[in-house]
Structure formats: C-alpha cells, structure tokens
Design a protein around this motif. Structure first.
Motif, PDB file in Angstrom:
ATOM      1  N   GLU A 105       0.832  -1.202   0.000  1.00  0.00           N
ATOM      2  CA  GLU A 105       0.000   0.000   0.000  1.00  0.00           C
ATOM      3  C   GLU A 105       0.870   1.256   0.000  1.00  0.00           C
ATOM      4  O   GLU A 105       0.539   2.257  -0.636  1.00  0.00           O
ATOM      5  CB  GLU A 105      -0.922  -0.018   1.218  1.00  0.00           C
ATOM      6  N   ARG A 106       2.009   1.180   0.680  1.00  0.00           N
ATOM      7  CA  ARG A 106       2.906   2.335   0.747  1.00  0.00           C
ATOM      8  C   ARG A 106       3.500   2.653  -0.629  1.00  0.00           C
ATOM      9  O   ARG A 106       3.556   3.826  -1.030  1.00  0.00           O
ATOM     10  CB  ARG A 106       4.027   2.071   1.751  1.00  0.00           C
ATOM     11  N   LEU A 107       3.937   1.624  -1.359  1.00  0.00           N
ATOM     12  CA  LEU A 107       4.503   1.860  -2.693  1.00  0.00           C
ATOM     13  C   LEU A 107       3.451   2.424  -3.644  1.00  0.00           C
ATOM     14  O   LEU A 107       3.737   3.306  -4.457  1.00  0.00           O
ATOM     15  CB  LEU A 107       5.094   0.575  -3.271  1.00  0.00           C
ATOM     16  N   ILE A 108       2.230   1.896  -3.543  1.00  0.00           N
ATOM     17  CA  ILE A 108       1.152   2.417  -4.387  1.00  0.00           C
ATOM     18  C   ILE A 108       0.943   3.901  -4.098  1.00  0.00           C
ATOM     19  O   ILE A 108       0.852   4.729  -5.014  1.00  0.00           O
ATOM     20  CB  ILE A 108      -0.156   1.635  -4.150  1.00  0.00           C
ATOM     21  N   GLY A 109       0.895   4.253  -2.815  1.00  0.00           N
ATOM     22  CA  GLY A 109       0.690   5.646  -2.446  1.00  0.00           C
ATOM     23  C   GLY A 109       1.820   6.541  -2.919  1.00  0.00           C
ATOM     24  O   GLY A 109       1.581   7.664  -3.383  1.00  0.00           O
ATOM     25  N   LYS A 110       3.046   6.059  -2.816  1.00  0.00           N
ATOM     26  CA  LYS A 110       4.203   6.848  -3.244  1.00  0.00           C
ATOM     27  C   LYS A 110       4.141   7.141  -4.744  1.00  0.00           C
ATOM     28  O   LYS A 110       4.386   8.274  -5.177  1.00  0.00           O
ATOM     29  CB  LYS A 110       5.490   6.095  -2.903  1.00  0.00           C
ATOM     30  N   LEU A 111       3.806   6.134  -5.532  1.00  0.00           N
ATOM     31  CA  LEU A 111       3.711   6.319  -6.977  1.00  0.00           C
ATOM     32  C   LEU A 111       2.558   7.252  -7.332  1.00  0.00           C
ATOM     33  O   LEU A 111       2.702   8.159  -8.161  1.00  0.00           O
ATOM     34  CB  LEU A 111       3.541   4.964  -7.658  1.00  0.00           C
ATOM     35  N   LYS A 112       1.407   7.040  -6.726  1.00  0.00           N
ATOM     36  CA  LYS A 112       0.247   7.871  -7.028  1.00  0.00           C
ATOM     37  C   LYS A 112       0.491   9.331  -6.648  1.00  0.00           C
ATOM     38  O   LYS A 112       0.084  10.241  -7.377  1.00  0.00           O
ATOM     39  CB  LYS A 112      -0.991   7.325  -6.303  1.00  0.00           C
ATOM     40  N   ASP A 113       1.165   9.550  -5.520  1.00  0.00           N
ATOM     41  CA  ASP A 113       1.461  10.923  -5.110  1.00  0.00           C
ATOM     42  C   ASP A 113       2.347  11.631  -6.132  1.00  0.00           C
ATOM     43  O   ASP A 113       2.305  12.865  -6.256  1.00  0.00           O
ATOM     44  CB  ASP A 113       2.160  10.932  -3.742  1.00  0.00           C
ATOM     45  N   ALA A 114       3.141  10.853  -6.867  1.00  0.00           N
ATOM     46  CA  ALA A 114       4.036  11.416  -7.887  1.00  0.00           C
ATOM     47  C   ALA A 114       3.376  11.473  -9.264  1.00  0.00           C
ATOM     48  O   ALA A 114       4.013  11.880 -10.235  1.00  0.00           O
ATOM     49  CB  ALA A 114       5.318  10.590  -7.960  1.00  0.00           C
ATOM     50  N   GLY A 115       2.116  11.051  -9.351  1.00  0.00           N
ATOM     51  CA  GLY A 115       1.403  11.114 -10.621  1.00  0.00           C
ATOM     52  C   GLY A 115       1.609   9.918 -11.520  1.00  0.00           C
ATOM     53  O   GLY A 115       1.252   9.955 -12.705  1.00  0.00           O
ATOM     54  N   VAL A 116       2.179   8.829 -10.972  1.00  0.00           N
ATOM     55  CA  VAL A 116       2.377   7.613 -11.763  1.00  0.00           C
ATOM     56  C   VAL A 116       1.155   6.712 -11.599  1.00  0.00           C
ATOM     57  O   VAL A 116       0.711   6.445 -10.481  1.00  0.00           O
ATOM     58  CB  VAL A 116       3.644   6.853 -11.320  1.00  0.00           C
ATOM     59  N   VAL A 117       0.610   6.235 -12.710  1.00  0.00           N
ATOM     60  CA  VAL A 117      -0.540   5.339 -12.687  1.00  0.00           C
ATOM     61  C   VAL A 117      -0.066   3.945 -12.261  1.00  0.00           C
ATOM     62  O   VAL A 117       0.912   3.420 -12.796  1.00  0.00           O
ATOM     63  CB  VAL A 117      -1.216   5.273 -14.068  1.00  0.00           C
ATOM     64  N   VAL A 118      -0.767   3.330 -11.306  1.00  0.00           N
ATOM     65  CA  VAL A 118      -0.376   2.033 -10.765  1.00  0.00           C
ATOM     66  C   VAL A 118      -1.356   0.953 -11.218  1.00  0.00           C
ATOM     67  O   VAL A 118      -2.559   1.049 -10.962  1.00  0.00           O
ATOM     68  CB  VAL A 118      -0.324   2.071  -9.228  1.00  0.00           C
ATOM     69  N   ILE A 119      -0.811  -0.081 -11.900  1.00  0.00           N
ATOM     70  CA  ILE A 119      -1.645  -1.164 -12.429  1.00  0.00           C
ATOM     71  C   ILE A 119      -1.038  -2.513 -12.038  1.00  0.00           C
ATOM     72  O   ILE A 119      -0.178  -3.045 -12.753  1.00  0.00           O
ATOM     73  CB  ILE A 119      -1.795  -1.074 -13.969  1.00  0.00           C
ATOM     74  N   PRO A 120      -1.449  -3.099 -10.923  1.00  0.00           N
ATOM     75  CA  PRO A 120      -0.977  -4.441 -10.572  1.00  0.00           C
ATOM     76  C   PRO A 120      -1.667  -5.508 -11.425  1.00  0.00           C
ATOM     77  O   PRO A 120      -2.790  -5.315 -11.901  1.00  0.00           O
ATOM     78  CB  PRO A 120      -1.381  -4.589  -9.099  1.00  0.00           C
ATOM     79  N   SER A 121      -0.976  -6.637 -11.608  1.00  0.00           N
ATOM     80  CA  SER A 121      -1.565  -7.804 -12.271  1.00  0.00           C
ATOM     81  C   SER A 121      -2.032  -8.779 -11.202  1.00  0.00           C
ATOM     82  O   SER A 121      -1.338  -8.998 -10.205  1.00  0.00           O
ATOM     83  CB  SER A 121      -0.536  -8.489 -13.170  1.00  0.00           C
ATOM     84  N   VAL A 122      -3.201  -9.381 -11.406  1.00  0.00           N
ATOM     85  CA  VAL A 122      -3.751 -10.320 -10.431  1.00  0.00           C
ATOM     86  C   VAL A 122      -4.311 -11.536 -11.148  1.00  0.00           C
ATOM     87  O   VAL A 122      -4.579 -11.506 -12.357  1.00  0.00           O
ATOM     88  CB  VAL A 122      -4.868  -9.670  -9.582  1.00  0.00           C
ATOM     89  N   GLY A 123      -4.488 -12.606 -10.376  1.00  0.00           N
ATOM     90  CA  GLY A 123      -5.060 -13.820 -10.935  1.00  0.00           C
ATOM     91  C   GLY A 123      -6.259 -14.322 -10.166  1.00  0.00           C
ATOM     92  O   GLY A 123      -6.719 -15.435 -10.380  1.00  0.00           O
ATOM     93  N   ALA A 124      -6.777 -13.484  -9.256  1.00  0.00           N
ATOM     94  CA  ALA A 124      -7.930 -13.885  -8.450  1.00  0.00           C
ATOM     95  C   ALA A 124      -8.711 -12.657  -8.015  1.00  0.00           C
ATOM     96  O   ALA A 124      -8.152 -11.571  -7.865  1.00  0.00           O
ATOM     97  CB  ALA A 124      -7.480 -14.682  -7.226  1.00  0.00           C
ATOM     98  N   ARG A 125      -9.999 -12.843  -7.807  1.00  0.00           N
ATOM     99  CA  ARG A 125     -10.869 -11.739  -7.405  1.00  0.00           C
ATOM    100  C   ARG A 125     -10.396 -11.091  -6.101  1.00  0.00           C
ATOM    101  O   ARG A 125     -10.365  -9.865  -5.975  1.00  0.00           O
ATOM    102  CB  ARG A 125     -12.302 -12.261  -7.247  1.00  0.00           C
ATOM    103  N   ARG A 126     -10.014 -11.914  -5.118  1.00  0.00           N
ATOM    104  CA  ARG A 126      -9.624 -11.360  -3.820  1.00  0.00           C
ATOM    105  C   ARG A 126      -8.383 -10.484  -3.932  1.00  0.00           C
ATOM    106  O   ARG A 126      -8.247  -9.496  -3.196  1.00  0.00           O
ATOM    107  CB  ARG A 126      -9.415 -12.482  -2.802  1.00  0.00           C
ATOM    108  N   HIS A 127      -7.487 -10.828  -4.836  1.00  0.00           N
ATOM    109  CA  HIS A 127      -6.288 -10.007  -5.026  1.00  0.00           C
ATOM    110  C   HIS A 127      -6.658  -8.662  -5.651  1.00  0.00           C
ATOM    111  O   HIS A 127      -6.082  -7.633  -5.298  1.00  0.00           O
ATOM    112  CB  HIS A 127      -5.286 -10.732  -5.914  1.00  0.00           C
ATOM    113  N   ALA A 128      -7.616  -8.678  -6.578  1.00  0.00           N
ATOM    114  CA  ALA A 128      -8.073  -7.431  -7.181  1.00  0.00           C
ATOM    115  C   ALA A 128      -8.709  -6.532  -6.139  1.00  0.00           C
ATOM    116  O   ALA A 128      -8.478  -5.315  -6.106  1.00  0.00           O
ATOM    117  CB  ALA A 128      -9.056  -7.729  -8.311  1.00  0.00           C
TER     118      ALA A 128
END
Length: 357
Positions: A105-128
């Motif tokens: 969550e911290r890395l996502i926040g750091k990237l978003k605060d800098a204006g970088v779009v964050v797109i993780p890859s997942v293989g299950a609903r719970r991960h999404a």
C-alpha cells in the motif's frame, strides 16, 4: 490508420489512444517493442525483472528517445531494490508502473502521489479487491489461457468476477489476439485488453526469427502448464526441455539449475546477497520450498537461451494458448490498427442489430 474510435477509461487514465496493452515480458519487452507499441497508440510496458537498475534507467531513456507517447515499466514488488526502481520511475516521469505481484500500500501511495498510474496484475478476485482497496488505479487480470506464470481459471470466468468486484478499470489478459477478443472484453465490462504472445509475434519484436517460426508452427494444443520447471504453474510451448523437466527428478535437475543461476548472476551483475534476498521474498510470496527456489532462479536464463540466443529446444518459450491461432508477424502499428478497427466494427454492427425493430 484508425482514428480514435474506441476510447475507454484505460485510455483516459493512461493517455494512450487505444485500449490495448503490450505486457512486460522478460527479455522480450525492451525499448524497441515498447516504443513501437507506444507509437501505435497502445500502452507498451518495459520488462525490468531481467535488468539491473542501471540497465533499466538506460532502457527508460531509450524509449523516451524513440517516442513521446506514454509507456509503462513492469516491476517486481518483491525485488530487493523495488524502492530504488520506483524512485527511478518517478524521476523519469514514467506514465505507468505495473506489477507482477501486488505492491505494498505504501509503494502504491508513493507512486500515485508522484502522478504515476499504478496497475498491478492479479489472478484472483480477492487479489483485485485488495489492491483496489489500497488505491491501485486499475488492475490487469490474467486468465489461465495466458502465457508465463498463470492461474487455472479461464478468462471468461475470472474477468466478470473481477469487473463485478472492483470499481476501477479492469484490463483483460489471457487468450486475446484480435478485434473480436477486444470487443468481447469490452462487453464483459473490461476497459481494454493486454497481450503478450501476440506482441512477441510482431515484426517489431527482437525475438530471433527462427524462434518466432517455432511459435507460428504451434497449435492450441502445443502449450503445457507445468510446475516442474520453476516450481510455479508456468504455461509454455512444449519442447524437449519441458519433456525432460517432466520426466527427470528434482534432484537430477538441481545441478543444472545451479549453473544457470550462477550464469544469471554473472550476466546481470547481481550480488549473491541480492539474489538470495529476492529468492527469500519469492519464497514468502509463493510458499516455495528452498529446492524449488533454485529452479525459479534458473528460469530467467532458460528463457534467455530461447528468446534471446535463439535456442528454443534448450530453453523455455513462454506462450499463451492464443499462439495456436496466430500465423503472421505484423508490425505493432498494423496489429493495433487491425484490432481496434475490427472491434469497433463488431460493436457497431451488434449495436445496430440489437436496435433494429
């Protein structure tokens, strides 16, 4: 070329013209392929897992010298230098950070605060649901038809589950190769599609031509999902090496794996401390025993042997099942134009048919 006829939330989020993503395939998704995809209006994604930090910096700058269009970089969230790579993306103003494993969550926040779009890859609903709750901007969901490390649930079942579960754009991956697939994904509620094998099999891909021919000769039944190569379910073309891995015991394969891991260290300049640290992180993420970790460390060199050095029988050829219906090597521009044009036509025709009295 196609005008901007299919604008989706993915386009609005990332600034690309078309809702088509080229995935970050190790040893394949380099500056040449990524910039060609970006120039064609899609989202090209650099694969960084097989690069050192200085190599990644050089690759990012090369892409920027080739195109002024948005592109992304795929990161390993469990890499020992993940923080430094995130800092690099922020400094270089890379548009998108994609992740093969869920970032913190911290890395996502750091990237978003800098204006970088964050797109993780997942293989299950719970991960999404988890990464959406942490603030991810979009999510890429890969069904079992996809190449490389993959799950067991088909895209047609996994995709609607994720679309129903989250309120961020969902990118569909696994089994896509043409405009019909894009149209179908949009009808499911996705914001676009992502493809690996289809972009590997383009004229802009740096994969040797003889290796591409091995892919083109494959049928839909010529891929296999095995955990015998690196301890994780991995879809690849069936070759002499995969047959050997299936038949040989783990103990007999470990010496070869160790030699390949040493070669990977020499090639990348990684320290043993970094490799061991990354391996332990992988062990925690996937629950692998130590014996399987050595096989996992072996995998990058086996893929490189096939996709870079041109020895398909001596290495690994990651491939989605779509390989069996691909029979040509278009440029990225031709591929994306054809996909978007076909999808727009299909959606237009179906809409007209539905509304006729």
């Amino acid at each position: 070329m196609t005008s901007r006829v299919l604008t989706t939330p993915l386009c609005e989020l990332t600034g690309v013209r078309h809702p088509v993503v080229q995935t970050g395939m190790g040893w394949v998704a380099g500056p040449r392929l990524v910039s060609a995809t970006a120039e064609a209006g899609g989202l090209g994604v650099l694969a960084s897992a097989t690069m050192t930090l200085p190599q990644l910096a050089e690759a990012v700058r090369e892409v920027k010298s080739r195109t002024d269009q948005p592109f992304g970089v795929n990161l390993r969230a469990d890499a020992g230098d993940a923080e430094e790579r995130v800092d690099l993306l922020i400094r270089e103003r890379v548009a998108v950070a994609s992740f093969a494993l869920a970032p913190s969550e911290r890395l996502i926040g750091k990237l978003k605060d800098a204006g970088v779009v964050v797109i993780p890859s997942v293989g299950a609903r719970r991960h999404a649901e988890k990464v959406a709750g942490w603030g991810a901007d979009a999510v890429l969901v890969q069904g079992g038809e996809g190449g490389g490390h993959t799950g067991s649930v088909a895209t047609t079942l996994l995709l609607p589950q994720v679309v129903d579960a989250v309120d961020i754009p969902v990118i569909a991956a696994g089994g896509f190769f043409d405009g019909r697939g894009l149209a179908a994904a949009l009808c499911y509620g996705a914001a676009g599609i992502a493809m690996g094998t289809r972009f590997l099999l383009t004229s802009d891909s740096a994969v040797p031509r003889e290796v591409k021919q091995a892919y083109l000769a494959a049928s839909v039944n010529d891929t296999v999902v095995t955990s015998r190569v690196d301890g994780l379910p991995h879809r690849m073309l069936r070759t002499a090496l995969t047959d050997s891995a299936e038949s040989r015991s783990l103990l007999r394969r470990l010496p070869d794996a160790l030699r390949q891991a040493v070669a990977f260290r020499s090639l990348t300049g990684m320290s043993w401390r970094r490799m061991i640290g990354d391996g332990l992180a992988m062990r925690r993420a996937h629950g692998l025993p130590f014996s399987r970790l050595l096989l996992a460390a072996n995998t990058p060199m086996l893929i490189r042997s096939a996709l870079v050095e041109g020895h398909p029988d001596a290495g690994i050829l990651p491939a989605g099942q779509a390989v069996g219906v691909i029979d040509e090597l278009p440029s990225c521009a031709e591929l994306i134009d054809g996909i978007v044009t076909e999808a727009a036509r299909i959606l237009r025709e179906r809409s007209t048919a539905v509304h006729q009295p």
